[in-house]
Design a protein around this motif. Structure first.
Motif, short mmCIF file in Angstrom:
data_model
loop_
_atom_site.label_atom_id
_atom_site.label_comp_id
_atom_site.label_asym_id
_atom_site.label_seq_id
_atom_site.Cartn_x
_atom_site.Cartn_y
_atom_site.Cartn_z
N ILE A 104 14.38 9.44 0.20
CA ILE A 104 13.44 9.57 1.15
C ILE A 104 14.10 8.78 2.27
O ILE A 104 14.54 7.57 2.25
N LYS A 105 14.09 9.47 3.68
CA LYS A 105 14.61 8.70 4.82
C LYS A 105 13.51 7.80 5.28
O LYS A 105 12.34 7.97 5.26
N ILE A 106 14.15 6.68 5.98
CA ILE A 106 13.03 5.62 6.68
C ILE A 106 13.85 5.43 8.03
O ILE A 106 14.84 5.24 8.15
N LEU A 107 12.77 5.53 8.74
CA LEU A 107 12.84 5.43 10.34
C LEU A 107 12.02 4.20 10.54
O LEU A 107 10.67 4.23 10.63
N ILE A 108 12.65 3.05 11.16
CA ILE A 108 11.95 1.86 11.42
C ILE A 108 11.38 2.40 12.78
O ILE A 108 12.06 2.71 13.66
N LEU A 109 9.91 1.94 13.20
CA LEU A 109 9.27 2.29 14.34
C LEU A 109 8.54 0.90 14.51
O LEU A 109 7.62 0.61 14.00
N ASN A 114 6.32 -6.72 4.05
CA ASN A 114 6.83 -6.47 5.31
C ASN A 114 7.75 -4.91 5.29
O ASN A 114 8.07 -4.76 4.27
N GLY A 115 8.24 -4.42 6.43
CA GLY A 115 8.61 -3.17 6.55
C GLY A 115 10.30 -3.32 5.77
O GLY A 115 10.51 -2.41 5.42
N ILE A 116 10.78 -4.35 6.19
CA ILE A 116 12.13 -4.59 5.57
C ILE A 116 12.30 -4.62 4.16
O ILE A 116 12.93 -4.08 3.52
N GLU A 117 11.29 -5.51 3.47
CA GLU A 117 11.06 -5.48 2.07
C GLU A 117 10.74 -3.99 1.27
O GLU A 117 11.19 -3.75 0.56
N ALA A 118 9.72 -3.35 2.16
CA ALA A 118 9.60 -2.36 1.54
C ALA A 118 10.54 -1.03 1.68
O ALA A 118 10.82 -0.28 0.81
N THR A 119 11.30 -1.25 2.76
CA THR A 119 12.60 -0.25 2.90
C THR A 119 13.42 -0.52 1.84
O THR A 119 13.82 0.59 1.24
N GLN A 120 13.86 -1.47 1.44
CA GLN A 120 14.53 -2.12 0.36
C GLN A 120 14.02 -1.48 -0.96
O GLN A 120 14.99 -0.79 -1.80
N PHE A 121 12.84 -1.65 -1.05
CA PHE A 121 12.22 -1.23 -2.41
C PHE A 121 12.24 0.39 -2.57
O PHE A 121 12.52 1.09 -3.44
N VAL A 122 11.68 0.88 -1.36
CA VAL A 122 11.83 2.60 -1.41
C VAL A 122 13.39 2.86 -1.58
O VAL A 122 13.43 3.96 -2.38
N ASN A 146 15.98 -8.70 12.88
CA ASN A 146 15.04 -7.58 12.29
C ASN A 146 16.35 -6.35 12.08
O ASN A 146 16.38 -5.63 11.34
N ILE A 147 17.17 -6.08 13.12
CA ILE A 147 17.87 -4.84 13.33
C ILE A 147 18.99 -5.06 11.92
O ILE A 147 19.08 -4.13 11.39
N PHE A 148 19.48 -6.26 12.02
CA PHE A 148 20.73 -6.47 11.11
C PHE A 148 19.83 -6.16 9.58
O PHE A 148 20.40 -5.58 8.60
N ASN A 149 18.73 -6.96 9.27
CA ASN A 149 18.14 -6.83 8.03
C ASN A 149 17.76 -5.41 7.81
O ASN A 149 17.70 -5.09 6.56
N ALA A 150 17.05 -4.82 8.55
CA ALA A 150 16.60 -3.53 8.50
C ALA A 150 17.75 -2.42 8.04
O ALA A 150 17.44 -1.65 7.09
N ILE A 151 18.91 -2.60 8.60
CA ILE A 151 19.81 -1.83 8.34
C ILE A 151 20.74 -1.98 7.05
O ILE A 151 20.90 -1.26 6.24
N LYS A 152 20.62 -3.42 6.69
CA LYS A 152 21.06 -3.79 5.48
C LYS A 152 20.16 -3.37 4.23
O LYS A 152 20.78 -3.00 3.41
N ALA A 153 18.80 -3.34 4.57
CA ALA A 153 17.99 -2.92 3.55
C ALA A 153 17.97 -1.40 3.19
O ALA A 153 17.47 -0.81 2.28
N ASP A 175 0.83 -1.20 -0.19
CA ASP A 175 0.02 0.08 0.01
C ASP A 175 0.92 1.13 -0.05
O ASP A 175 0.67 2.34 -0.76
N LEU A 176 2.20 1.11 0.90
CA LEU A 176 2.79 2.17 0.90
C LEU A 176 3.57 2.70 -0.49
O LEU A 176 3.49 3.79 -1.02
N ILE A 177 3.91 1.62 -1.35
CA ILE A 177 4.55 1.68 -2.51
C ILE A 177 3.47 2.32 -3.54
O ILE A 177 3.85 3.21 -4.45
N GLU A 178 2.24 1.97 -3.54
CA GLU A 178 1.25 2.45 -4.24
C GLU A 178 1.10 3.64 -4.34
O GLU A 178 0.85 4.53 -5.09
#
Length: 216
Positions: A78-83, A63-71, A91-98, A39-42
């Motif tokens: 665009i800055k992305i702040l995981i909340l 999920n948020g990690i997949e969306a972060t990588q796409f965005v 999750n921490i490792f994958n989010a930062i990697k994304a 929904d975010l990407i659309e």
């Protein structure tokens, strides 16, 4: 200058709570809310004029990690702040990697949230103290993380984690059903799925493995 913010969160009440925390500050404007990564990407494809996204991790469809990588690939500005409520190492490792620019827990106060948003917009990497500590441990002991990664790759849904947390408190199926506004048969089905995913055979094994893997 007004900062335009999007919120990606599948729990409506939590999304509104974040929105209310930001409403204290005139310099922030909520551009839109999204219920999952897809929904975010659309919405971004229709209007990418967003400065920062507050991104949950556990969401359906994407999920948020997949969306972060796409965005980050499509809209690197665009800055992305995981909340999120999830602070496990994977999750921490994958989010930062994304490509996430920061990682906060949902218990963050309005003042800390504002400070973190401004820090990220200025090129910093905002993190809750416990997340910063875990990140340092990951950097110092990458082998230890790799050894635990198989356990942490277990994917439980938010609802399954809620059921596990209730189980760990010694509650029976009927009480859990009442607490989560579900039927006892639905709770049994969730527990069957949990046993399958964790590869365990009883409640005690499930709770122990969930704690070892930092799922609860």
């Amino acid at each position: 200058m007004i900062t335009k913010i999007a919120i990606a969160e599948d729990n409506f009440l939590l999304a509104k709570s974040v929105q209310e925390r930001l409403s204290f500050y005139d310099e922030f404007k909520i551009k839109f809310l999204s219920v999952n990564g897809k929904d975010l990407i659309e919405k971004l494809e229709k209007d990418p004029n967003v400065d920062l996204i507050l991104m949950d991790i556990e969401m359906p469809k994407m999920n948020g990690i997949e969306a972060t990588q796409f965005v980050k690939n499509r809209y690197p500005q665009i800055k992305i702040l995981i909340l999120t409520v999830f602070d496990n190492d994977a999750n921490i490792f994958n989010a930062i990697k994304a490509g996430a620019d920061g990682y906060l827990l949902k218990e963050t106060s309005p003042q800390e949230l504002k400070k973190s948003i401004l820090e990220v917009l200025e090129g910093g990497a905002a993190m809750s103290p416990s997340i910063a500590f875990k990140t340092l441990k990951l950097l110092r002991n990458p082998q230890e993380f790799e050894n635990r990664k198989c356990d942490e790759d277990i994917k439980l849904s938010t609802r399954e984690i809620e059921v596990l947390e209730q189980l760990s408190r010694g509650l029976n199926y009927n009480i859990i059903a009442i607490n989560l506004f579900l039927s006892p048969s639905t709770i049994r089905k969730h527990i069957e799925n949990i046993y399958t995913k964790l590869q365990v055979h009883n409640k005690l094994e499930a709770i122990e493995k969930a704690r070892t893997s930092r799922l609860i």
